[in-house]
Structures are given as structure tokens and as C-alpha cells.
Write a protein that holds these residues in place. Structure first.
Motif, short mmCIF file in Angstrom:
data_model
loop_
_atom_site.label_atom_id
_atom_site.label_comp_id
_atom_site.label_asym_id
_atom_site.label_seq_id
_atom_site.Cartn_x
_atom_site.Cartn_y
_atom_site.Cartn_z
N UNK A 12 0.82 -1.21 0.00
CA UNK A 12 0.00 0.00 0.00
C UNK A 12 0.85 1.25 0.00
N UNK A 13 0.23 2.36 0.34
CA UNK A 13 0.90 3.66 0.30
C UNK A 13 1.27 4.10 1.71
N UNK A 14 2.55 4.41 1.92
CA UNK A 14 3.06 4.85 3.22
C UNK A 14 3.65 6.24 3.04
N UNK A 36 -0.52 5.22 6.66
CA UNK A 36 -0.45 3.98 5.88
C UNK A 36 -1.82 3.65 5.34
N UNK A 37 -1.89 3.49 4.01
CA UNK A 37 -3.12 3.10 3.32
C UNK A 37 -2.90 1.74 2.70
N UNK A 38 -3.26 0.67 3.42
CA UNK A 38 -2.94 -0.69 2.95
C UNK A 38 -3.71 -1.06 1.68
N UNK A 39 -3.11 -1.93 0.90
CA UNK A 39 -3.75 -2.37 -0.34
C UNK A 39 -4.93 -3.29 -0.06
N UNK A 40 -4.80 -4.12 0.95
CA UNK A 40 -5.85 -5.08 1.29
C UNK A 40 -5.57 -5.62 2.70
N UNK A 41 -6.41 -6.53 3.15
CA UNK A 41 -6.27 -7.05 4.51
C UNK A 41 -4.96 -7.77 4.71
N UNK A 42 -4.50 -8.51 3.72
CA UNK A 42 -3.23 -9.24 3.83
C UNK A 42 -2.07 -8.27 3.99
N UNK A 76 1.55 5.84 13.60
CA UNK A 76 1.21 5.43 12.24
C UNK A 76 -0.31 5.41 12.16
N UNK A 77 -0.86 6.29 11.35
CA UNK A 77 -2.30 6.33 11.15
C UNK A 77 -2.65 5.36 10.03
#
Length: 316
Positions: A12-14, A36-42, A76-77
Motif C-alpha cells: 500500500x501507500x506509506x 499507511x493506506x494498505x492495499x488489502x487485509x493481507x 502510524x495512522x
């Protein structure tokens, strides 16, 4: 494990030192150390598992019920996006990603003949609605929630039954650092046309009584304790927070660029120039004067997080 989020593998985007004001409905707030904007749950699970447990984590929804102080957040948000906004309706249940907007979930459920109409006028996303046990028109998330999926601070992916979440009046007891990724809700069946008509009526009533075009975060204070229960379907609200604020002469009261709405005095609004310090100072002054006037101690419904700006002054 590492204390440096930049060295943790992720898809994802950090983003370092990310201002949060544009991510909140009140449009105030200093920077987070990291967003942090994760790509998915994994991706989220792997990131949290590799991140040193001493690094604070703050899950953030769409910022509809949040004041981030002007000094920002030393954390870390975690903000969920497109990989977490799916909505599926089947067999009397609605499964929604934590980033799905409450209003979208209500509409999709109604299309499928499922009644989650109480969500239609609640600002924010499903993850926040669970955390705050959001409710309207006598129905709360606690009445419909079956279970949630969540990623714990150590990266474990778990299913948590609603009964284990400590859902109370505008509150929950999620594990520290847990990030909700999806919720499953049971919904009564109804006629789609009738459900949509009910929601249109709800919207009309809301728009007639609330400052929906102003920068606000919804209700500022909980309804006074002793007049609102813990979120049961038969809840009664014989005394409203707006009433005790109004009785104290605080409708339209202003500090700096922050104001208690002239339309609905339990709505804290940013008139365009407010800092987080203005907004919080106004809320605290309202609490003080209501206590002096009626003996009632109002409790914040809006979450306030982060640090004040250094040497910040507030215009009164």
C-alpha cells in the motif's frame, strides 16, 4: 521487527509527516508521523506484524467524528481505502468493508430489500459506526451487528462476535490497536421502494434541522447520562444535549473560527478559519457553562486525538 515504518515491506501507500486536516470533516489537524493506506487485509496484516509493537497505531476512518489537534499525531495512522469498501447482500445479511460509507450501505441494502435504513443519515464509514455503536431513529449497530473481521496490533486476522465488543451508548471496547476491516450485519426484510422512501423522509428531516452544508463532525456531545441508555432498541432520549446547550444561551456561541451552530446547538462547526484549538476550546467552554447552568456534565461524542501545537494561542 523495526521501529522505522519505512523499512517494513508493504504494497500500500506509506506517507511520512502527512497532514491530516484534509482527511477530517472539520478540516483541521496537524500531521501524522506516518499515514499507511494498505492495499488489502493481507497487506495490513503483514505490515502490523512486522512493525515494532512499541510504535503507536491509530486507525482512522473518514474523519467524520474526529478532531485531530494542531500538533498532529505521533503514530502510524491506518486509513482504509478502496480495498475495504465492498458491500455484499445475501440471505438476510449485509457484509460491508470497514471503509464503506454508512449511507452507501443503507442504499445497497434497501436495493436488496434489507432494512439498514438507520444508517442512511449517519455520517462516516462502517468501521467508525461499529466503534461508536452509531445509531439513529432508535436503532443502533448493536441491534444489527453479527460480527466483525479485524486485524489485531500484532497482525493476527480475527473474527470478533458483536457480543465481545462491549457495545454501549456511543462506545465500544475493541482491543487496543485493532483495525476493523469488515462487518456483518443482520437486517430485517422490507420492500425496496418503501425502504428508499423512508430514507428520503429521514434525509428531508435531517436537512431541515441540521447544518449539513457546514463543516461539522455531527453531534458534539452525547445526550446526558441518565436519559439515554446503553444503546438498546427501546432507548429513550427525554433530554437532549442540544436542549441543555440552548438553555445555557450557547446557540451560535463562538470562539475564533469555531461556532456552536445557530441551526442546531449540539453541532460544532468550523466557520472557515478555525484551528483544532478553537474547536476544542469552544467545546470545553460549552461543557463548563452547561455544568454551571444545569448541573449536567456533557460528555464529548467527537473524538479528540493528538498533540496541541507548540506555543499555540487561541483567539477568544
Amino acid at each position: 521487527m523495526t521501529r522505522d515504518p519505512a523499512s517494513v515491506p508493504h504494497r500500500g501507500r506509506l506517507t511520512p509527516n502527512r497532514p491530516l486536516g484534509d482527511l477530517t470533516w472539520l478540516r483541521v489537524g496537524g500531521p501524522a508521523d506516518w499515514l499507511f493506506q494498505p492495499a488489502d487485509e493481507e497487506d495490513l496484516s503483514a505490515f502490523l506484524a512486522a512493525l515494532d509493537p512499541a510504535v503507536p497505531v491509530f486507525p482512522m476512518g473518514v474523519g467524520s467524528n474526529l478532531i485531530v489537534r494542531d500538533g498532529g499525531l505521533r503514530a502510524v495512522v491506518i486509513r482504509l481505502g478502496r480495498g475495504f469498501n465492498g458491500i455484499d447482500c445475501a440471505e438476510g445479511q449485509v457484509t460491508a468493508g470497514a471503509a464503506a460509507l454508512d449511507a452507501h450501505v443503507a442504499r445497497r441494502a434497501a436495493d436488496a430489500g434489507l432494512d439498514l435504513t438507520f444508517l442512511r443519515t449517519i455520517p462516516g464509514s462502517i468501521g467508525g459506526a461499529v466503534c461508536m455503536n452509531a445509531g439513529c431513529y432508535g436503532t443502533y449497530m448493536a441491534d444489527r451487528l453479527v460480527h466483525v473481521r479485524a486485524v489485531l496490533r500484532d497482525g493476527q486476522v480475527v473474527t470478533l462476535p458483536a457480543a465481545d465488543l462491549g457495545l454501549g451508548y456511543r462506545s465500544s471496547a475493541l482491543p487496543e490497536g485493532a483495525v476493523i476491516t469488515a462487518a456483518v450485519m443482520a437486517a430485517p426484510r422490507g420492500d425496496p421502494a418503501a425502504l428508499h422512501a423512508r430514507m428520503e423522509d429521514q434525509l428531508a428531516r435531517r436537512d431541515a434541522t441540521q447544518p449539513t452544508k457546514d463543516r461539522s463532525a455531527g453531534s458534539t456531545f452525547r445526550n446526558p447520562a441518565g436519559y439515554s441508555s446503553t444503546g438498546a432498541a427501546d432507548d429513550t432520549h427525554e433530554l437532549k444535549a442540544w436542549k441543555v446547550i440552548d438553555d445555557a444561551g450557547l446557540r451560535g456561541f463562538q470562539i475564533g473560527g469555531a461556532q456552536m451552530s445557530p441551526m442546531h446547538p449540539n453541532f460544532l462547526i468550523n466557520t472557515g478559519t478555525a484551528t483544532a484549538a478553537d474547536l476544542e476550546a469552544l467545546g470545553e467552554e460549552v461543557r463548563k457553562r452547561v455544568l454551571q447552568n444545569s448541573g449536567i456534565s456533557l460528555i464529548w461524542e467527537i473524538r479528540r486525538v493528538g498533540e496541541p501545537a507548540a506555543r499555540q494561542t487561541t483567539t477568544r
